[in-house]
Design an enzyme around this catalytic site. Structure first.
Site, mmCIF file in Angstrom:
data_model
loop_
_atom_site.group_PDB
_atom_site.id
_atom_site.type_symbol
_atom_site.label_atom_id
_atom_site.label_comp_id
_atom_site.label_asym_id
_atom_site.label_seq_id
_atom_site.Cartn_x
_atom_site.Cartn_y
_atom_site.Cartn_z
ATOM 1 N N ASP A 111 39.065 40.978 40.829
ATOM 2 C CA ASP A 111 39.046 39.670 40.185
ATOM 3 C C ASP A 111 37.644 39.066 40.336
ATOM 4 O O ASP A 111 36.663 39.705 39.984
ATOM 5 C CB ASP A 111 40.166 38.809 40.814
ATOM 6 N N HIS A 293 48.290 41.777 37.770
ATOM 7 C CA HIS A 293 46.932 41.430 38.169
ATOM 8 C C HIS A 293 46.615 41.767 39.626
ATOM 9 O O HIS A 293 45.480 42.105 39.952
ATOM 10 C CB HIS A 293 46.704 39.941 37.930
#
Length: 319
Positions: A111, A293
């Site tokens: 991320d 994610h």
């Protein structure tokens, strides 16, 4: 917080002074000195998000170094927004290598941490020997600064834009609802839903009923909650408030990453894959896992296997 982390066999932290701040650093495999691998977390995360990778990488002969980056955990949270720009964030990692006496290391980012690792490989290429990034492919610099570009496409409620245009608003709501926000964002197997009106992070902080399934048990989640109840969210949100500044700082940097690179995607992540990533990262291998994610926490064994297989000298190419 220390007791909670220790109860999960995560390494004990050390506060290390580097680059004008103190970083809370978790270190394992000191017996493997000379073979460093540095893990960089994303938002709204913590070094603890790499807990599943530590034993596997130590067993494979690596000296594992995991900082809470500035603004997170017990690391420093400078008050000046500009102290969270890409030069400071990458400078912290360079200074960390200097502290340990390493010329270079393998860097792993997820991320926002992936964004920092991409930038580190461009700004300080001699300090990075391999790149492993999860979730976020390299973001090509367009003709407009990032926030202006995103506002035009996604509108003022898009959280990147909102964080910049309405500073302090989201921070206050997330600080007030830290436990609920983190419980709601750390989910897996979330059913795909069309984007709802409003600002995503504020909606997550206020939502009484989360979607999908919990990513972690209550004991693990408590590490994140305790950290953010102590630090607040402003430091971590300040990373977003430097996107336009970073756009200017990176203006003259040629975006070609020469280091061997492994990109790991979650097939159900909402972040789009980098279709042209090979143009920027010619020495690229790609792995996709069936998850959302939070890749290394959703699929820890598969993530470890992908990393270890790729790092092994006899590794076949994935492409």
């Amino acid at each position: 917080m220390a007791n909670e982390i220790n109860s999960t066999n995560f390494p004990k932290p050390t506060l290390i002074s580097v680059n004008g701040v103190e970083l809370e650093v978790f270190e394992a495999g000191k017996q493997n000195a000379g073979k460093p691998i540095v893990f960089c977390h994303g938002f709204p995360e913590h070094a603890f998000s790499w807990r599943h990778q530590v034993p596997a990488l130590v067993a494979a002969g690596y000296h594992v170094i995991i900082p809470n980056q500035r603004g997170y955990g017990n690391s420093s949270s400078p008050t000046e927004v500009t102290e969270y720009d890409i030069e400071h964030l990458t400078g912290d990692l360079v200074a960390l290598l200097d502290y340990f006496g390493y010329e270079d290391a393998t860097f792993v980012g997820h991320d926002w941490g992936a964004n920092v690792v991409w930038s580190l490989a461009l700004l300080h290429p001699e300090r990075v020997n391999k790149v492993i990034n999860l979730a976020l492919p390299y973001q090509e610099r367009g003709e407009k600064p990032w926030i202006e570009f995103m506002e035009a496409i996604f509108g003022g409620d898009f959280y990147f834009v909102h964080f910049n245009r309405q500073p302090g608003v989201a921070d206050a709501i997330m600080n007030k609802n830290a436990s609920q926000f983190l419980r709601n964002i750390f989910r897996k197997n979330v059913p795909p839903t069309p984007p709802a009106p409003g600002m995503l992070m504020i909606d997550l902080a206020r939502a009484k009923k989360p979607l999908g399934e919990p990513l972690m048990d209550d004991n693990e989640l408590s590490v994140f909650v305790s950290a953010f109840e102590s630090s607040g969210f402003t430091g971590s949100i300040n990373w977003y408030r430097n996107l336009d500044r970073n756009w200017h700082l990176m203006a003259d940097v040629k975006p070609i990453i020469h280091q061997p690179t492994l990109m790991i995607y979650g097939e159900r992540d909402t972040i789009p894959k980098g279709e042209n990533l090979k143009n920027i990262v010619p020495n690229l291998d790609v792995v996709s896992l069936d998850c959302g994610h939070w890749i290394q926490q959703e699929k820890p064994e598969e993530t470890n296997q992908a990393i270890l297989k790729w790092l092994a000298p006899e590794s076949p190419n994935f492409t």
